[in-house]
Scaffold this motif. Structure first.
Motif, PDB file in Angstrom:
ATOM      1  N   GLY A  12       0.807  -1.218   0.000  1.00 26.59           N
ATOM      2  CA  GLY A  12       0.000   0.000   0.000  1.00 26.59           C
ATOM      3  C   GLY A  12       0.842   1.270   0.000  1.00 26.59           C
ATOM      4  N   ARG A  13       0.145   2.404   0.137  1.00 26.07           N
ATOM      5  CA  ARG A  13       0.812   3.713   0.024  1.00 26.07           C
ATOM      6  C   ARG A  13       1.855   3.924   1.114  1.00 26.07           C
ATOM      7  NH1 ARG A  13      -4.710   6.960   0.145  1.00 26.07           N
ATOM      8  NH2 ARG A  13      -5.098   5.220   1.554  1.00 26.07           N
ATOM      9  N   VAL A  14       1.459   3.667   2.356  1.00 25.17           N
ATOM     10  CA  VAL A  14       2.402   3.897   3.461  1.00 25.17           C
ATOM     11  C   VAL A  14       3.574   2.917   3.355  1.00 25.17           C
ATOM     12  CG1 VAL A  14       2.680   3.991   5.965  1.00 25.17           C
ATOM     13  CG2 VAL A  14       0.531   4.771   4.930  1.00 25.17           C
ATOM     14  N   GLY A  15       3.255   1.667   3.052  1.00 24.35           N
ATOM     15  CA  GLY A  15       4.311   0.659   2.923  1.00 24.35           C
ATOM     16  C   GLY A  15       5.314   1.033   1.845  1.00 24.35           C
ATOM     17  N   GLN A  16       4.810   1.531   0.725  1.00 22.45           N
ATOM     18  CA  GLN A  16       5.697   1.890  -0.376  1.00 22.45           C
ATOM     19  C   GLN A  16       6.511   3.143  -0.054  1.00 22.45           C
ATOM     20  OE1 GLN A  16       6.212   0.031  -3.472  1.00 22.45           O
ATOM     21  NE2 GLN A  16       5.507  -1.391  -1.896  1.00 22.45           N
ATOM     22  N   ALA A  17       5.918   4.078   0.702  1.00 23.25           N
ATOM     23  CA  ALA A  17       6.688   5.260   1.127  1.00 23.25           C
ATOM     24  C   ALA A  17       7.859   4.824   2.013  1.00 23.25           C
ATOM     25  CB  ALA A  17       5.789   6.236   1.884  1.00 23.25           C
ATOM     26  N   ILE A  18       7.611   3.860   2.878  1.00 25.67           N
ATOM     27  CA  ILE A  18       8.669   3.359   3.775  1.00 25.67           C
ATOM     28  C   ILE A  18       9.760   2.648   2.966  1.00 25.67           C
ATOM     29  CG2 ILE A  18       9.115   1.642   5.585  1.00 25.67           C
ATOM     30  CD1 ILE A  18       6.313   2.400   6.765  1.00 25.67           C
ATOM     31  N   LEU A  19       9.333   1.766   2.071  1.00 27.36           N
ATOM     32  CA  LEU A  19      10.323   0.981   1.312  1.00 27.36           C
ATOM     33  C   LEU A  19      11.109   1.850   0.342  1.00 27.36           C
ATOM     34  CD1 LEU A  19       8.299  -2.279   0.619  1.00 27.36           C
ATOM     35  CD2 LEU A  19      10.197  -1.980   2.228  1.00 27.36           C
ATOM     36  N   ARG A  20      10.482   2.912  -0.155  1.00 25.63           N
ATOM     37  CA  ARG A  20      11.169   3.783  -1.115  1.00 25.63           C
ATOM     38  C   ARG A  20      12.476   4.316  -0.515  1.00 25.63           C
ATOM     39  NH1 ARG A  20       9.356   9.726  -3.036  1.00 25.63           N
ATOM     40  NH2 ARG A  20      10.116  10.087  -0.928  1.00 25.63           N
ATOM     41  N   ASP A  21      12.444   4.716   0.761  1.00 26.13           N
ATOM     42  CA  ASP A  21      13.644   5.293   1.379  1.00 26.13           C
ATOM     43  C   ASP A  21      14.434   4.315   2.240  1.00 26.13           C
ATOM     44  OD1 ASP A  21      12.877   7.598   0.188  1.00 26.13           O
ATOM     45  OD2 ASP A  21      12.715   8.790   2.025  1.00 26.13           O
ATOM     46  N   LEU A  22      13.796   3.246   2.706  1.00 22.32           N
ATOM     47  CA  LEU A  22      14.473   2.378   3.679  1.00 22.32           C
ATOM     48  C   LEU A  22      14.753   0.977   3.138  1.00 22.32           C
ATOM     49  CD1 LEU A  22      12.477   3.290   6.942  1.00 22.32           C
ATOM     50  CD2 LEU A  22      14.547   4.359   6.041  1.00 22.32           C
ATOM     51  N   ALA A  23      14.625   0.796   1.828  1.00 26.45           N
ATOM     52  CA  ALA A  23      14.778  -0.544   1.244  1.00 26.45           C
ATOM     53  C   ALA A  23      16.068  -1.211   1.704  1.00 26.45           C
ATOM     54  CB  ALA A  23      14.726  -0.465  -0.273  1.00 26.45           C
ATOM     55  N   GLY A  24      17.167  -0.480   1.658  1.00 26.10           N
ATOM     56  CA  GLY A  24      18.456  -1.103   1.969  1.00 26.10           C
ATOM     57  C   GLY A  24      18.836  -1.029   3.443  1.00 26.10           C
ATOM     58  N   GLU A  25      18.002  -0.432   4.259  1.00 24.04           N
ATOM     59  CA  GLU A  25      18.378  -0.173   5.662  1.00 24.04           C
ATOM     60  C   GLU A  25      18.064  -1.322   6.606  1.00 24.04           C
ATOM     61  OE1 GLU A  25      19.980   2.678   6.494  1.00 24.04           O
ATOM     62  OE2 GLU A  25      19.886   3.116   4.347  1.00 24.04           O
ATOM     63  N   PHE A  26      17.133  -2.170   6.223  1.00 27.39           N
ATOM     64  CA  PHE A  26      16.729  -3.270   7.105  1.00 27.39           C
ATOM     65  C   PHE A  26      16.591  -4.545   6.271  1.00 27.39           C
ATOM     66  CE2 PHE A  26      15.110   0.672   8.952  1.00 27.39           C
ATOM     67  CZ  PHE A  26      15.603   0.600  10.241  1.00 27.39           C
ATOM     68  N   ASP A  27      16.567  -5.654   7.002  1.00 26.30           N
ATOM     69  CA  ASP A  27      16.369  -6.949   6.377  1.00 26.30           C
ATOM     70  C   ASP A  27      14.847  -7.179   6.357  1.00 26.30           C
ATOM     71  OD1 ASP A  27      16.580  -9.534   5.655  1.00 26.30           O
ATOM     72  OD2 ASP A  27      17.580 -10.229   7.480  1.00 26.30           O
ATOM     73  N   TRP A  28      14.213  -6.821   5.246  1.00 28.36           N
ATOM     74  CA  TRP A  28      12.747  -6.755   5.219  1.00 28.36           C
ATOM     75  C   TRP A  28      12.093  -8.109   4.990  1.00 28.36           C
ATOM     76  CZ3 TRP A  28      10.414  -2.607   6.987  1.00 28.36           C
ATOM     77  CH2 TRP A  28      11.065  -1.377   6.911  1.00 28.36           C
ATOM     78  N   ARG A  29      10.957  -8.284   5.637  1.00 31.23           N
ATOM     79  CA  ARG A  29      10.034  -9.365   5.310  1.00 31.23           C
ATOM     80  C   ARG A  29       8.702  -8.673   5.019  1.00 31.23           C
ATOM     81  NH1 ARG A  29      10.338 -14.315   9.300  1.00 31.23           N
ATOM     82  NH2 ARG A  29      12.481 -14.352   8.572  1.00 31.23           N
ATOM     83  N   ARG A  40       7.047  -3.367  -6.604  1.00 30.53           N
ATOM     84  CA  ARG A  40       6.809  -2.951  -5.205  1.00 30.53           C
ATOM     85  C   ARG A  40       7.681  -3.728  -4.220  1.00 30.53           C
ATOM     86  NH1 ARG A  40       0.404  -1.312  -4.785  1.00 30.53           N
ATOM     87  NH2 ARG A  40       0.412  -0.229  -6.772  1.00 30.53           N
ATOM     88  N   ILE A  41       8.555  -4.582  -4.753  1.00 29.87           N
ATOM     89  CA  ILE A  41       9.434  -5.373  -3.882  1.00 29.87           C
ATOM     90  C   ILE A  41      10.869  -4.905  -4.097  1.00 29.87           C
ATOM     91  CG2 ILE A  41      10.243  -7.697  -3.324  1.00 29.87           C
ATOM     92  CD1 ILE A  41       7.647  -8.776  -4.562  1.00 29.87           C
ATOM     93  N   PRO A  42      11.538  -4.433  -3.040  1.00 28.58           N
ATOM     94  CA  PRO A  42      12.927  -3.998  -3.220  1.00 28.58           C
ATOM     95  C   PRO A  42      13.792  -5.130  -3.787  1.00 28.58           C
ATOM     96  CG  PRO A  42      12.108  -3.338  -1.055  1.00 28.58           C
ATOM     97  CD  PRO A  42      11.061  -4.222  -1.662  1.00 28.58           C
ATOM     98  N   ALA A  43      14.774  -4.739  -4.600  1.00 30.25           N
ATOM     99  CA  ALA A  43      15.566  -5.726  -5.346  1.00 30.25           C
ATOM    100  C   ALA A  43      16.238  -6.753  -4.444  1.00 30.25           C
ATOM    101  CB  ALA A  43      16.613  -4.992  -6.181  1.00 30.25           C
ATOM    102  N   ASP A  44      16.655  -6.346  -3.239  1.00 30.09           N
ATOM    103  CA  ASP A  44      17.397  -7.317  -2.413  1.00 30.09           C
ATOM    104  C   ASP A  44      16.502  -8.133  -1.472  1.00 30.09           C
ATOM    105  OD1 ASP A  44      16.751  -5.253  -0.787  1.00 30.09           O
ATOM    106  OD2 ASP A  44      18.748  -4.961   0.069  1.00 30.09           O
ATOM    107  N   VAL A  45      15.186  -8.048  -1.637  1.00 29.79           N
ATOM    108  CA  VAL A  45      14.298  -8.887  -0.809  1.00 29.79           C
ATOM    109  C   VAL A  45      14.052 -10.198  -1.552  1.00 29.79           C
ATOM    110  CG1 VAL A  45      11.989  -9.109   0.198  1.00 29.79           C
ATOM    111  CG2 VAL A  45      13.201  -6.914   0.322  1.00 29.79           C
TER     112      VAL A  45
END
Ligand SMILES: NC(=O)C1=CN([C@@H]2O[C@H](COP(=O)(O)OP(=O)(O)OC[C@H]3O[C@@H](n4cnc5c(N)ncnc54)[C@H](O)[C@@H]3O)[C@@H](O)[C@H]2O)C=CC1
Ligand SMILES: O=C1O[C@H](COP(=O)(O)O)[C@@H](O)[C@H](O)[C@H]1O
Length: 261
Positions: A12-29, A40-45
């Motif tokens: 969603g919108r909020v999720g994508q706003a977060i991932l746009r800037d923090l994609a590489g900052e955390f180990d996302w699930r 909508r999925i960061p390249a390293d996930v």
């Protein structure tokens, strides 16, 4: 944060706003009930870290929560006009299921997407529209009781109260972010209320980053940019989380399109 961070409602919108800037900052699930398109999925996930699941499905949540250190819980029905059966299932039942799975998995922190609509009824006829303007000093600061403006707001107040319970009973760190009005690029035009509670994409990402990195017990904070016009205090978010917003809806005043443009 060394362990993975679970993001519900990632598509969603909020999720994508977060991932746009923090994609590489955390180990996302990532978790969403809708399959996430690849953009909508960061390249390293890795695809094994992407879960298509409903937040009311406790078996699926147990799988997604395994080994997770923190959760940003966004999934739910975001419509202010959403009917009771939807907010009961998606927002209240879904949020209780998320807290329960968090406790079972030994998660340390949950950041919960609450809403301005949990307190929307403070915007009485006597206070509006003055409270949306710079020269008005009325502020909500998170210590006030919920005063929802609709059943959606009731569901967000319930999510906050569930967080209080799971903190007190299980020592889960919980921060409830009463998000204002997230829009990309610029604040909403011709909407004073929306300008007063605007949250820019980059401030949204920064705020949730602080929710993951700061130490707290149970908190309710407001999630808006540092708008000149505001009726929500940012003090608690600054003090407890170290939130330092970069944007201000007033900076866009001269960019607002006129009716002739
Ligand atoms: N966008 C905004 O300005 C604001 C948003 N919020 C809250 O932030 C959260 C995210 O909102 P948005 O990103 O704007 O909404 P959105 O509708 O763009 O995204 C929500 C995501 O959650 C998923 N979802 C919905 N119900 C689900 C369920 N039962 N199980 C699993 N996934 C489910 C949807 O598929 C969607 O991808 C919501 O909880 C909303 O109430 C609060 C205040 C303002
Ligand atoms: O909680 C939410 O609030 C925003 C702003 O509310 P609005 O009544 O001014 O539109 C809304 O856009 C968003 O969809 C909702 O989840």
């Amino acid at each position: 944060m060394d362990e993975p961070v679970l993001l519900t409602g990632a598509g969603g919108r909020v999720g994508q706003a977060i991932l746009r800037d923090l994609a590489g900052e955390f180990d996302w699930r990532l978790l969403d009930r809708e399959p996430l398109p690849s953009e909508r999925i960061p390249a390293d996930v890795d695809e094994s870290d992407v879960f298509v699941a409903d937040v009311t499905d406790d078996d699926k949540l147990d799988e997604a929560f395994d080994g997770v250190g923190a959760v940003i819980h966004l999934a739910g029905d975001p419509r202010p006009e959403a009917p009771w059966d939807s907010v009961l299932r998606n927002n209240i039942d879904g949020t209780q299921t998320v807290y329960e799975a968090a406790v079972d998995a030994g998660v340390q922190k949950v950041a919960f997407a609450s809403s301005n609509h949990a307190v929307g009824a403070y915007e009485t006829d006597e206070r509006t529209p003055e409270m949306y303007r710079t020269d008005d000093e009325y502020r909500l600061d998170g210590t006030e009781l919920p005063r929802p403006s609709n059943l959606y707001g009731v569901s967000k107040a319930a999510g906050e109260t569930l967080g209080r319970y799971y903190h007190d009973e299980y020592e889960l760190s919980v921060v409830c972010v009463r998000i204002g009005n997230l829009t990309r690029g610029h604040p909403p035009w011709d909407y004073e209320r929306g300008q007063a509670m605007w949250l820019s994409y980059r401030d949204c990402a920064h705020l949730f980053e602080r929710c993951l990195l700061a130490d707290y017990d149970y908190e309710i904070v407001y999630g808006i940019s540092d708008n000149d016009r505001k009726y929500y205090s940012l003090e608690r978010a600054r003090e407890v989380l170290g939130y330092e917003p970069a944007d201000n809806s007033a900076d866009f005043a001269d960019q607002q399109p006129t009716s002739s443009s």
